[in-house]
Design a protein around this motif. Sequence first.
Motif, short mmCIF file in Angstrom:
data_model
loop_
_atom_site.label_atom_id
_atom_site.label_comp_id
_atom_site.label_asym_id
_atom_site.label_seq_id
_atom_site.Cartn_x
_atom_site.Cartn_y
_atom_site.Cartn_z
N SER A 1 0.83 -1.22 0.00
CA SER A 1 0.00 0.00 0.00
C SER A 1 0.86 1.26 0.00
CB SER A 1 -0.93 0.00 1.21
OG SER A 1 -0.19 -0.03 2.42
N TYR A 2 2.06 1.17 0.59
CA TYR A 2 2.97 2.33 0.59
C TYR A 2 3.37 2.68 -0.83
CZ TYR A 2 7.35 4.91 0.83
OH TYR A 2 8.33 5.84 0.63
N ASP A 3 3.67 1.66 -1.65
CA ASP A 3 4.06 1.89 -3.03
C ASP A 3 2.92 2.53 -3.83
OD1 ASP A 3 6.69 0.72 -2.83
OD2 ASP A 3 5.66 -1.21 -2.68
N THR B 1 0.42 4.33 -2.59
CA THR B 1 0.23 5.70 -2.10
C THR B 1 1.26 6.64 -2.68
OG1 THR B 1 -0.68 4.87 -0.01
CG2 THR B 1 0.14 7.13 -0.03
N ARG B 2 2.51 6.16 -2.73
CA ARG B 2 3.59 6.99 -3.28
C ARG B 2 3.31 7.34 -4.73
NH1 ARG B 2 9.96 5.29 -4.10
NH2 ARG B 2 10.66 7.34 -4.88
N GLY B 3 2.86 6.35 -5.49
CA GLY B 3 2.57 6.59 -6.91
C GLY B 3 1.45 7.61 -7.10
N LEU B 4 0.40 7.49 -6.29
CA LEU B 4 -0.72 8.43 -6.40
C LEU B 4 -0.31 9.83 -5.97
CD1 LEU B 4 -3.58 6.14 -5.05
CD2 LEU B 4 -3.10 6.72 -7.43
N GLU B 5 0.54 9.92 -4.95
CA GLU B 5 1.00 11.23 -4.50
C GLU B 5 1.86 11.93 -5.54
OE1 GLU B 5 2.96 10.35 -0.84
OE2 GLU B 5 1.13 10.53 0.37
N LEU B 6 2.56 11.14 -6.37
CA LEU B 6 3.38 11.73 -7.44
C LEU B 6 2.53 12.25 -8.60
CD1 LEU B 6 6.38 9.23 -7.56
CD2 LEU B 6 6.49 11.67 -7.00
N ILE C 1 -2.48 -0.39 -11.21
CA ILE C 1 -2.91 -1.74 -11.56
C ILE C 1 -1.81 -2.72 -11.20
CG2 ILE C 1 -3.60 -3.27 -13.46
CD1 ILE C 1 -4.63 -0.81 -14.95
N LYS C 2 -2.18 -3.76 -10.50
CA LYS C 2 -1.19 -4.73 -10.02
C LYS C 2 -1.03 -5.89 -11.00
CE LYS C 2 -2.21 -3.57 -5.20
NZ LYS C 2 -2.79 -4.02 -3.92
N LYS C 3 0.22 -6.33 -11.13
CA LYS C 3 0.52 -7.52 -11.93
C LYS C 3 0.40 -8.76 -11.05
CE LYS C 3 3.97 -5.15 -14.85
NZ LYS C 3 5.40 -5.10 -15.22
#
Length: 375
Positions: A90-92, A94-99, A105-107
């Motif tokens: 979830s941290y990853d 969140t970081r992507g959305l904040e950028l 989408i998850k693989k």
Amino acid sequence: MTHKKPRILIVDDEPNNLRLMMQVLADRYQLSFASNGAKALEIVHKIYFDMLLLDIMMPEMDGYEVCRRLKADEKTKHIPIIFVTAKDDSYDETRGLELGAIDYIKKPISPAIVNARVKNHLELKFAREKIEQQNKKLIKASELKEDMERITRHDLKTPLNGIINFPRLIRMGGNLSKKQLLYLDMIESSGLAMLNMINLSLDLFNMEKGVYKFQPAQINILEIMKKSITEIQSLPETNGIFINIMINGVPADKADSFLVKGEELLCYSMLSNLIKNACEASPKHETVTISCNYVQDKAYISIHNMGAVPENIQNNFFDKYVTSGKKSGTGLGTYSAKLIAETQGGSISFDTSEEKGTTVTICLQTQPSTSASGS
């Protein structure tokens, strides 16, 4: 009519992932591919894309850095970015959305989910762009309307010169009856009144734009009040309303003066609107009282009537186009009064209640303004 397919750039360092994405999306979209972040940035600056599907874990430059650079660039910051990655923390996400990414989408990917997410976000993008285009057209139309109105007002001055000046020439010919002279006076006064209205409308336009050049002079505002009152008392809607002028609590005398720093035309328009509004709002056979007082270096003019401002417009009393209960009201009187007061370095306020009625108070300067332009 044919429509171009939306163009999407897919960025991933794994060839198998690129092939899979091509199988999922090639039927609906124009696809381009990049195997690393640097190549993606190079392509984006050459070709317009409607969307990026961006892997995170790539050598040398990861997806986060690609996203950061794209969002920092004025030319590319509006491109929607969807991260497609095996990172499931979830941290990853969140970081992507904040950028600035719009989705994550998850693989391993689900073709149905990829298609749905891409379709939905592109529809949102195109809808937003359509609204922005419509807003630009509305703004352009509004600006064109303002330009045309300003030109029209300016061009009206030429025929008005004849209406104002010819009565004077006719008088010089002599042999006119008292009634004819009266009619000529009425024509000239009407022309001057219209010219003042045109000049004021141009001035108000400049005030709204913040470009009006305020040129203060010392004026006797009592003379302006008396002129306004004479014109207002001739109107049918003000019949039966009494108007008193007080200076420091004492009825004004013919020899009295009340000096302020302002412009005569602006003060005339401001007071005419406010006094007329007070008379129209006042119960019949009541008195409208205009009180003038000096407090230190400020001049206060309070206009009181026994009517109350309707509750539904009290919070936006001075806003543009706000009116209540008047069939022919435009809602510009109090708005223009506020604009004029502030342009002259002053302020305006009001107080209202069912018991005490309504008092509109104007504060103006008695000393020259330190600024040459309006507020």
